[in-house]
Motif scaffolding. Structure first.
Motif, mmCIF file in Angstrom:
data_model
loop_
_atom_site.group_PDB
_atom_site.id
_atom_site.type_symbol
_atom_site.label_atom_id
_atom_site.label_comp_id
_atom_site.label_asym_id
_atom_site.label_seq_id
_atom_site.Cartn_x
_atom_site.Cartn_y
_atom_site.Cartn_z
ATOM 1 N N MET A 216 0.041 -0.906 -13.001
ATOM 2 C CA MET A 216 -1.073 -0.850 -12.059
ATOM 3 C C MET A 216 -2.299 -1.538 -12.643
ATOM 4 O O MET A 216 -2.954 -2.341 -11.974
ATOM 5 N N TYR B 283 -5.480 -0.164 -0.667
ATOM 6 C CA TYR B 283 -6.764 -0.737 -0.277
ATOM 7 C C TYR B 283 -6.573 -1.453 1.045
ATOM 8 O O TYR B 283 -5.461 -1.847 1.413
ATOM 9 N N MET C 294 -1.385 3.829 -4.668
ATOM 10 C CA MET C 294 -2.628 3.074 -4.590
ATOM 11 C C MET C 294 -2.678 2.354 -3.245
ATOM 12 O O MET C 294 -1.647 1.894 -2.743
ATOM 13 N N ASP D 172 -5.259 13.017 -4.425
ATOM 14 C CA ASP D 172 -6.427 12.544 -5.163
ATOM 15 C C ASP D 172 -7.183 13.795 -5.619
ATOM 16 O O ASP D 172 -7.797 14.474 -4.798
ATOM 17 N N HIS E 192 2.262 6.628 -9.450
ATOM 18 C CA HIS E 192 0.884 6.487 -8.989
ATOM 19 C C HIS E 192 0.913 5.776 -7.644
ATOM 20 O O HIS E 192 1.599 4.769 -7.493
ATOM 21 N N VAL F 80 -10.552 0.817 -3.869
ATOM 22 C CA VAL F 80 -9.135 1.063 -4.126
ATOM 23 C C VAL F 80 -8.928 2.570 -4.219
ATOM 24 O O VAL F 80 -9.464 3.218 -5.116
ATOM 25 N N ARG F 81 -8.179 3.100 -3.278
ATOM 26 C CA ARG F 81 -7.847 4.527 -3.314
ATOM 27 C C ARG F 81 -6.674 4.723 -4.267
ATOM 28 O O ARG F 81 -5.774 3.876 -4.351
ATOM 29 N N HIS F 82 -6.665 5.874 -4.926
ATOM 30 C CA HIS F 82 -5.616 6.163 -5.900
ATOM 31 C C HIS F 82 -5.252 7.637 -5.815
ATOM 32 O O HIS F 82 -6.131 8.497 -5.728
#
Length: 194
Positions: free
Chosen positions: A68, A6, A4, A151, A2, A89-91
């Motif tokens: 996470m 920010y 992530m 995403d 994953h 928060v982008r994921h």
């Protein structure tokens, strides 16, 4: 895997030495965080390397959703929220990870590129191309590692690479890396992530 990210945009006259001191004092706290493949502590300074703003942020590669979530709902992220406000928060779902030839060198810079996945694109082609591009990026001199993710809510492709020098040869937003926590980087699955 994953991915992530920010970021917090800071005032134009913000003393970026405050960020440097913060990372020097606290960066090591995630050096043994369970489930964390790698976290790059990032900074951009207005007027340097094409940056229009002062910015502080982080880019993570997680080995597990549990790691996470432990970070997001724990004291580490709460400290960011307390000091800077709660950032978006982008994921991204990881699709590729590769080690580079400078894998053992200290991290100096990073590049993040975000690209929309066009409507009507064949997703298997988009991801196959991204996997191949990540491998090519990781082969460049000075690369510690490179990763890509998608995403599926916004259909955005992200590519992230960490470099051992200050002149990365990749397109995108260029960041200074103030610290690299990498407790489980050796456990990140290389190649495509499915």
């Amino acid at each position: 895997m994953h991915a992530m990210n920010y970021e917090m945009t800071l005032p134009a006259d913000y003393d970026m030495d405050v960020i440097r001191a913060r990372v020097a004092a606290k960066g090591h706290l995630l050096d043994d965080f369970p489930g964390l493949g790698a976290k790059a502590y990032l900074m951009r300074v207005r007027g340097e390397q094409g940056s229009p703003v002062n910015l502080y942020g982080s880019f993570y590669l997680w080995n597990s959703a549990q790691g996470m979530n432990s970070f997001l709902w724990g004291p580490g992220f709460q400290g960011v929220v307390n000091d800077f406000g709660r950032p978006a928060v982008r994921h991204w779902t990881g699709i590729a990870y590769e080690e580079g030839p400078a894998t053992a060198e200290p991290a100096r810079s990073a590049v993040r590129s975000r690209t929309p996945v066009e409507a009507g694109a064949e997703l298997h082609e988009v991801t196959a191309d991204a996997v191949a591009a990540t491998g090519q990026l990781a082969d460049r001199d000075g690369v510690l590692y490179a990763a890509a993710g998608v995403d599926p809510r916004t259909w955005e492709l992200v590519t992230f690479s960490v470099w051992a020098h200050d002149a990365p040869k990749a397109s995108g937003d260029v960041y200074q890396v103030l610290h690299l926590s990498q407790p489980e980087r050796h456990l990140l699955h290389r190649g495509r992530q499915w």
